[in-house]
Design an enzyme around this catalytic site. Structure first.
Site, PDB file in Angstrom:
ATOM      1  N   ALA A  64      47.737  31.123  37.417  1.00 31.96           N
ATOM      2  CA  ALA A  64      49.027  31.768  37.651  1.00 31.96           C
ATOM      3  C   ALA A  64      49.503  32.335  36.315  1.00 31.96           C
ATOM      4  O   ALA A  64      49.119  31.826  35.257  1.00 31.96           O
ATOM      5  CB  ALA A  64      50.015  30.751  38.187  1.00 31.96           C
ATOM      6  N   GLY A 107      45.486  28.497  39.142  1.00 33.56           N
ATOM      7  CA  GLY A 107      45.604  29.283  40.372  1.00 33.56           C
ATOM      8  C   GLY A 107      44.343  30.082  40.677  1.00 33.56           C
ATOM      9  O   GLY A 107      44.079  30.406  41.842  1.00 33.56           O
ATOM     10  N   GLU A 110      42.212  27.716  42.404  1.00 37.02           N
ATOM     11  CA  GLU A 110      42.833  27.503  43.720  1.00 37.02           C
ATOM     12  C   GLU A 110      42.600  28.702  44.644  1.00 37.02           C
ATOM     13  O   GLU A 110      42.392  28.531  45.843  1.00 37.02           O
ATOM     14  CB  GLU A 110      44.329  27.224  43.534  1.00 37.02           C
ATOM     15  N   GLU A 130      46.288  22.723  34.341  1.00 37.93           N
ATOM     16  CA  GLU A 130      47.759  22.700  34.353  1.00 37.93           C
ATOM     17  C   GLU A 130      48.335  21.515  33.586  1.00 37.93           C
ATOM     18  O   GLU A 130      49.426  21.597  33.031  1.00 37.93           O
ATOM     19  CB  GLU A 130      48.279  22.659  35.806  1.00 37.93           C
TER      20      GLU A 130
END
Ligand code: CAA
Length: 256
Positions: A64, A107, A110, A130
């Site tokens: 992200a 992300g 993911e 993260e």
């Protein structure tokens, strides 16, 4: 502004290529919105039977976009609720293949795990770093990685933030196949083309049944699978597939 997602089609394969090379394809909100829009368009297009999501050789996606959330308060982050849009990626009914080379982190990992198969170049690196930012995965990493590689490996990966090589990810069950860096896109497309020859309604049913594993008991899952199996007898493709077998010819599937 450059298109954040490049799209093209090759026969029954719809391809979305992430295109923010300057930040290793970090997934900002604008990119996610275009990606979801394109995925939904492919999902609705009867000419498309399988979807590929790819990045560049250097990065599938490095996570992200940290710049978009670094200063957010609890109220900001929960009111924006940006992660809710990922449900729309999970809701795509056609098979999605991730073509991963380089970084697939946070992300990005993911996103690959929202796909149904992952073709990885030997240079691919998977991770959920993260923890090093003071947070945990937020787009399903704790759930999907654990289901893919098991509790004990997932704990270590998520709590140390270290990266897995393509080989380790393959050995752990996260990756479908590992291919050379030079060939990763061609190999991803070859798998997509092979799947693209299959009857589309059966492909969707197979995806639905396999994903149901995460939400059901074995008994309920078996019942669900049986009903999906029976439902395919309402399709022309089932008649064609079985007739073609008996007539010793190649089936011509229409998605009907
Ligand atoms: N968000 C925003 N920008 C990012 C980014 C990210 N996730 N990852 C990389 N970038 C940017 C860098 O800031 C850098 O930009 P500048 O050139 O303007 O400085 C550019 O991409 C190139 O990155 P590096 O110079 O760091 O490249 P490197 O080869 O030295 O390192 C890397 C590569 C190891 C992937 C490193 O960039 C990195 O650690 N990135 C962050 C990975 C990460 O923590 N991801 C998780 C994000 S949080 C998340 O995803 C939450 C969630 O679950 C939804």
């Amino acid at each position: 502004m450059a298109d954040l997602i490049l799209t093209n089609t090759e026969g029954p394969v719809g391809v979305c290529t992430l295109n923010r090379p300057e930040v290793l394809n970090a997934l900002n909100i604008a990119l996610m919105d275009v990606l979801i829009e394109r995925l939904e368009a492919f999902d609705a297009d009867p000419a498309i039977r399988v979807i590929v999501i790819a990045g560049s050789e250097k990065a599938f996606a490095a996570g992200a976009d940290i710049g978009e959330m670094a200063d957010a308060s609890l109220v900001d982050i929960s009111e924006r609720n940006n992660l809710a849009r990922w449900k729309r990626v999970a809701a795509i009914r056609k098979p999605i293949i991730a073509g991963v080379s380089g970084f697939a982190l946070g992300g990005g990992c993911e996103l690959a795990m929202h796909c149904d198969m992952i073709v990885a170049s030997e240079s691919a690196q998977f991770g959920q770093p993260e923890i090093k930012l003071g947070v945990i995965p937020g787009a399903g990493g704790t759930q999907r990685l654990t289901r893919a590689v098991g509790k004990f490996r997932a704990m270590e990966i998520i709590m140390t933030g270290r990266f897995m090589t393509a080989k380790e990810a393959f050995d752990a069950g996260l990756v479908t196949k590992v291919v050379s860096k030079e060939q990763f896109l061609q190999e991803t497309m070859a798998l997509a083309r092979e799947i693209g020859k299959m009857p589309p309604l059966a492909l969707k049913a197979a995806k639905e049944a396999i994903l149901a594993v995460d939400n059901t008991t074995l008994a309920t899952g078996l019942e669900y699978e049986r009903r999906l199996f029976y439902s395919l007898f309402a399709t022309e493709d089932q008649k064609e597939g079985m007739k073609a077998f008996q007539e010793k010819r190649k089936a011509d599937f229409k998605g009907k």
